[in-house]
Write a protein that holds these residues in place. Sequence first.
Motif, PDB file in Angstrom:
ATOM      1  N   VAL A  74     -30.459  13.005  -6.612  1.00 40.22           N
ATOM      2  CA  VAL A  74     -31.832  13.025  -7.124  1.00 40.22           C
ATOM      3  C   VAL A  74     -32.470  11.674  -6.837  1.00 40.22           C
ATOM      4  O   VAL A  74     -31.967  10.646  -7.298  1.00 40.22           O
ATOM      5  CB  VAL A  74     -31.878  13.295  -8.638  1.00 40.22           C
ATOM      6  N   PRO A  75     -33.604  11.642  -6.095  1.00 39.91           N
ATOM      7  CA  PRO A  75     -34.174  12.740  -5.308  1.00 39.91           C
ATOM      8  C   PRO A  75     -33.347  12.964  -4.040  1.00 39.91           C
ATOM      9  O   PRO A  75     -32.388  12.227  -3.793  1.00 39.91           O
ATOM     10  CB  PRO A  75     -35.581  12.232  -4.986  1.00 39.91           C
ATOM     11  N   TYR A  88     -39.401  13.420 -10.573  1.00 43.92           N
ATOM     12  CA  TYR A  88     -38.412  13.480  -9.497  1.00 43.92           C
ATOM     13  C   TYR A  88     -37.531  12.235  -9.428  1.00 43.92           C
ATOM     14  O   TYR A  88     -36.596  12.189  -8.643  1.00 43.92           O
ATOM     15  CB  TYR A  88     -39.127  13.648  -8.155  1.00 43.92           C
ATOM     16  N   HIS A 140     -36.851  12.501   0.486  1.00 43.13           N
ATOM     17  CA  HIS A 140     -37.913  12.093  -0.439  1.00 43.13           C
ATOM     18  C   HIS A 140     -38.680  10.886   0.096  1.00 43.13           C
ATOM     19  O   HIS A 140     -38.109   9.962   0.678  1.00 43.13           O
ATOM     20  CB  HIS A 140     -37.311  11.756  -1.801  1.00 43.13           C
ATOM     21  N   GLN A 162     -31.852   6.267  -5.121  1.00 39.11           N
ATOM     22  CA  GLN A 162     -31.328   7.607  -5.354  1.00 39.11           C
ATOM     23  C   GLN A 162     -30.214   7.570  -6.405  1.00 39.11           C
ATOM     24  O   GLN A 162     -29.444   6.613  -6.483  1.00 39.11           O
ATOM     25  CB  GLN A 162     -30.778   8.159  -4.040  1.00 39.11           C
TER      26      GLN A 162
END
Length: 288
Positions: free
Chosen positions: A132-133, A151, A137, A118
Motif C-alpha cells: 500500500v500503495p 491510499y 502509484h 510504500q
Amino acid sequence: MVSVIIPSYNRIKYIENAIASIEEQSYQDFEIIVVDDGSTDGSFELLEEFSEAGRISLYSHENNENRGQSASINLGIMHATGLFVAVLDSDDYFAPDKLARQVAFLEENHNFGMVYGQGHAVDADGRFLFKVPDDNHAETSDPNILLLDCYMALPGGSLIRRSVFEKVGMFEESFRAGQDHDMALRIMEEFEVAFLPEVAFFYRKHGESISANGLETRWRTGMEILERARKRYPYRNRTIRKRKAVINYRLGQVYWKCGQKRRSIGYLIASGFLDPIRAGKVLLGSKS
C-alpha cells in the motif's frame, strides 16, 4: 535530527522489534520517544528498562491513563526536539533506509511538508501480504483524491517537518479511528506532499477481526472527518458526494452483518442515490 514517536499500548510481543528497527537505521541522527498509553501487559515495565538503558525517552499520561493513539502521539510531539517527525506504531517496523531517504528528500525539497513511502503489510510472523500503495502509484498532492480514498500507508510510511504541526495543528484526540486520514488531509490542504516509490515500513495485520462496534466507530468518524474537511477546504461537490456514498455503504454493510437489516437498507439506499454509478458496479459484482 528525526524524532521518532512510538505510541504503545499492550504490545509487549512487538515493541522491542519496533525500537530495534529504528536503532538499526542507516541514518543515525534520531531520538526515540515512546509514549505508553496505559499498558497492562508488562510492556510498560519493559519500556522502563529500555529508558534506563538510554535506548528511548519514555513518557506516559497522567495516572497512566489510556487516552488513545492521538493523545499519545501529541504528547510525543510536545517532547520532540528534531526538525522532522516520524510516527511508528508499536507493532510495526521501519525498512533500514527509511529515514535516510526521506530526510534527504525533505532537505533537498524545502517546499514539501511531508514525504511518504510504500508500506508492506505482513502477518504476525512477518510474512509479506500486500503493498500500500501499489507500485504504479503517483502522488498529485490533490486533497480531493486523498479525501475520497486514503491510499497512504500511515503513519509509519511518512516523515513530516515538525513545523507543519504549527500550521495544521495536532492529531484529533476525540477520534479513536481515522486520525491518520484526518491529519494527512490537513497536511495536504496546506503543503505539497511527495511519494517515494520504495518500501518505507512494514505493518502487521494480526488477523484479529475488528468488532462491529469498532467498524461502526471507524465509519462514523469518517463522516465527521468528511464534514470537517468540507468546512476547511474548497473540495469539489462531486468528491464530497462520492465520499458520503462510500461511508453510507460501509455503514450499511456493518449493520447488515449485525442483523439490523432495516437500518442497513436505509444507508445502502442513501449510498445508491449519492453515487449511482458505483452502486451499479457493486450490484454487478465489479466493486466491493
